[in-house]
Design an enzyme around this catalytic site. Structure first.
Site, PDB file in Angstrom:
ATOM      1  N   ASP A 191      35.164  49.050  33.399  1.00 14.39           N
ATOM      2  CA  ASP A 191      36.579  48.951  33.775  1.00 14.39           C
ATOM      3  C   ASP A 191      37.276  50.243  33.401  1.00 14.39           C
ATOM      4  OD1 ASP A 191      39.365  47.834  34.131  1.00 14.39           O
ATOM      5  OD2 ASP A 191      38.186  45.999  34.367  1.00 14.39           O
ATOM      6  N   ASP A 237      35.849  54.778  35.681  1.00 14.63           N
ATOM      7  CA  ASP A 237      36.337  54.592  37.044  1.00 14.63           C
ATOM      8  C   ASP A 237      35.107  54.487  37.936  1.00 14.63           C
ATOM      9  OD1 ASP A 237      37.231  54.961  39.620  1.00 14.63           O
ATOM     10  OD2 ASP A 237      38.632  56.574  39.111  1.00 14.63           O
ATOM     11  N   VAL A 238      34.985  53.393  38.674  1.00 13.63           N
ATOM     12  CA  VAL A 238      33.762  53.166  39.454  1.00 13.63           C
ATOM     13  C   VAL A 238      33.645  54.090  40.669  1.00 13.63           C
ATOM     14  CG1 VAL A 238      33.405  50.777  38.754  1.00 13.63           C
ATOM     15  CG2 VAL A 238      34.833  51.271  40.766  1.00 13.63           C
ATOM     16  N   ASN A 279      28.826  53.673  44.930  1.00 10.60           N
ATOM     17  CA  ASN A 279      28.198  53.935  43.624  1.00 10.60           C
ATOM     18  C   ASN A 279      27.507  52.698  43.063  1.00 10.60           C
ATOM     19  OD1 ASN A 279      28.959  56.632  43.531  1.00 10.60           O
ATOM     20  ND2 ASN A 279      30.945  56.169  42.622  1.00 10.60           N
ATOM     21  N   LYS A 287      20.376  49.841  43.804  1.00 11.20           N
ATOM     22  CA  LYS A 287      19.140  50.345  44.446  1.00 11.20           C
ATOM     23  C   LYS A 287      18.241  51.024  43.410  1.00 11.20           C
ATOM     24  CE  LYS A 287      17.746  53.471  48.168  1.00 11.20           C
ATOM     25  NZ  LYS A 287      17.672  54.811  47.548  1.00 11.20           N
ATOM     26  N   TYR A 319      43.737  48.223  51.326  1.00  9.79           N
ATOM     27  CA  TYR A 319      42.881  47.180  50.753  1.00  9.79           C
ATOM     28  C   TYR A 319      41.947  46.613  51.827  1.00  9.79           C
ATOM     29  CZ  TYR A 319      41.758  43.026  47.916  1.00  9.79           C
ATOM     30  OH  TYR A 319      41.123  42.050  47.197  1.00  9.79           O
ATOM     31  N   ARG A 328      51.962  39.172  42.540  1.00 11.84           N
ATOM     32  CA  ARG A 328      51.480  38.147  43.455  1.00 11.84           C
ATOM     33  C   ARG A 328      52.304  36.870  43.285  1.00 11.84           C
ATOM     34  NH1 ARG A 328      45.027  38.736  43.204  1.00 11.84           N
ATOM     35  NH2 ARG A 328      45.524  39.631  41.199  1.00 11.84           N
TER      36      ARG A 328
HETATM   37  N1  UDP Z   1      55.450  35.955  48.183  1.00 17.69           N
HETATM   38  C1  UDP Z   1      56.717  35.407  48.034  1.00 17.69           C
HETATM   39  N2  UDP Z   1      57.429  35.727  46.902  1.00 17.69           N
HETATM   40  C2  UDP Z   1      56.936  36.522  45.909  1.00 17.69           C
HETATM   41  C3  UDP Z   1      55.630  37.056  46.062  1.00 17.69           C
HETATM   42  C4  UDP Z   1      54.911  36.751  47.221  1.00 17.69           C
HETATM   43  O1  UDP Z   1      57.209  34.669  48.903  1.00 17.69           O
HETATM   44  O2  UDP Z   1      57.664  36.748  44.921  1.00 17.69           O
HETATM   45  C5  UDP Z   1      54.686  35.593  49.394  1.00 17.69           C
HETATM   46  C6  UDP Z   1      54.050  36.781  50.124  1.00 17.69           C
HETATM   47  O3  UDP Z   1      54.961  37.368  51.040  1.00 17.69           O
HETATM   48  C7  UDP Z   1      52.884  36.105  50.815  1.00 17.69           C
HETATM   49  C8  UDP Z   1      52.489  34.978  49.859  1.00 17.69           C
HETATM   50  O4  UDP Z   1      53.602  34.800  48.994  1.00 17.69           O
HETATM   51  O5  UDP Z   1      53.299  35.540  52.046  1.00 17.69           O
HETATM   52  C9  UDP Z   1      51.243  35.291  49.014  1.00 17.69           C
HETATM   53  O6  UDP Z   1      51.433  36.552  48.415  1.00 17.69           O
HETATM   54  P1  UDP Z   1      50.444  37.192  47.359  1.00 17.69           P
HETATM   55  O7  UDP Z   1      51.036  38.502  46.980  1.00 17.69           O
HETATM   56  O8  UDP Z   1      50.190  36.251  46.255  1.00 17.69           O
HETATM   57  O9  UDP Z   1      49.047  37.407  48.093  1.00 17.69           O
HETATM   58  P2  UDP Z   1      48.547  37.593  49.612  1.00 17.69           P
HETATM   59  O10 UDP Z   1      47.946  36.300  49.951  1.00 17.69           O
HETATM   60  O11 UDP Z   1      49.711  37.920  50.505  1.00 17.69           O
HETATM   61  O12 UDP Z   1      47.569  38.709  49.542  1.00 17.69           O
END
Ligand code: UDP
Length: 318
Positions: free
Chosen positions: A31, A56-57, A104, A110, A150, A191
């Protein structure tokens, strides 16, 4: 067995390390702590079964000990531009972890003739036009959109893993992980689960992005780890979805968190935050995981959320 695990101090990585050690394996965790947290692995450092490499990987990885498995879980994973830990703020690191990190770690596997497992994502399906998403769906991704750093890195990572499998005969696995939650998520990673719980525990209104009609399907971390462990031990070389098929709108999800925390502050809508390439519907088709691994989630959303809320209460003293 001896297992090299990248992203070992992250949310999923640390839970997986716990499980591997519990099963009697030895873990070499890598990590660089860009999004990982030392607190997630502090309890493992003296276990005798865990060694930490700060690295850093995306740089060359050299591990002298023999290895049976290489598991690649290192990557920023939050799409929220408001979070310093989200991939929109770590765009190059995200691309490098998915591209160079995969190169990596495949090279490492491998060199050791080890089995390999790639942590991929439901984001390979983009904003899906097929619902629910099964592994045969090719996805609907914008290659230059906000989530592209991503999505495209993980799509490249899958292609590279398949190339090592086909060309070098490497023994590989690919798991496509859908939204997962539980203790050890960063409260500030942006999130939806930590955001809503943090807001609720502070008595603030929950910020619903977009219309709130977009859906997600949330899997509790212990279920996910069980699925990953079974996939790791299986012979399946093609991608397998792991996630909980119970689908909920983000608005209903916010209401549920307010109910479970007793938060009276309600919701506020932030339409502008839901623009861009926020997937509108997401639910895994887990038929393959059921058939191949005999796996399906056991922990329902409310039970998982109670555990997670308790964790954040303890961690934040809220
Ligand atoms: N979201 C939200 N309020 C927040 C954070 C996220 O309504 O404060 C919504 C975001 O727009 C998405 C969903 O929740 O539609 C899930 O977001 P997350 O960032 O958890 O992961 P995602 O599944 O989008 O990669």
């Amino acid at each position: 067995m001896r297992v090299a695990l990248t992203g070992a101090a992250g949310f999923l990585g640390s839970h997986l390390a716990d499980r591997l050690i519990q099963e009697g394996h030895e873990v070499i965790g890598l990590d660089n702590f860009v999004t990982g947290d030392e607190a997630n692995i502090a309890h493992l450092l003296d276990s005798g079964a865990f060694r930490l490499i700060r690295q850093d990987v995306s740089t060359y990885i050299d591990i002298p000990e023999s290895l049976d498995y290489v598991l690649h879980f290192a990557s920023p994973a939050s799409p929220n531009p408001a979070s310093p830990f989200g991939y929109p703020n770590l765009p190059i690191q995200t691309l490098k972890a998915g591209a160079l990190g995969t190169l990596n770690t495949l090279g490492l596997a491998k060199a050791h003739q080890a089995r390999y497992l790639l942590a991929s994502t439901s984001e390979v399906y983009g904003d899906p036009q097929v619902h629910p998403q099964s592994e045969s769906y090719w996805g609907n991704c914008d290659p230059i959109g906000p989530r592209s750093v991503y999505d495209e890195a993980k799509r490249f990572a899958e292609a590279l893993t398949m190339a090592y499998m086909r060309f070098h005969n490497l023994n590989t696995r690919i798991v496509r992980i859908f939204n997962t939650f539980g203790p050890r998520m960063r409260l500030d990673d942006g999130r939806v689960v930590p955001n809503f719980i943090r807001q609720a525990l502070r008595g603030e209104p929950l910020t619903v992005y977009g219309s709130g009609t977009q859906t997600r399907s949330f899997c509790y971390v212990s279920d996910l780890v069980e699925g990953i462990y079974r996939l790791m031990l299986s012979e399946e070389k093609y991608p397998v979805n792991l996630g909980n098929p119970t689908e909920i709108t983000i608005r209903d999800f916010a209401l549920l968190i307010n109910e479970l925390t007793g938060n009276k502050a309600g919701l506020i809508t932030r339409f502008e935050e839901g623009l861009g390439d926020d997937p509108q519907r997401r639910r895994p088709d887990i038929s393959r995981a059921k058939a191949l691994l005999g796996w399906e989630p056991r922990v329902d959303l409310t039970t998982g959320l109670r555990e997670t809320i308790n964790y954040f209460r303890w961690k934040e003293q809220l």
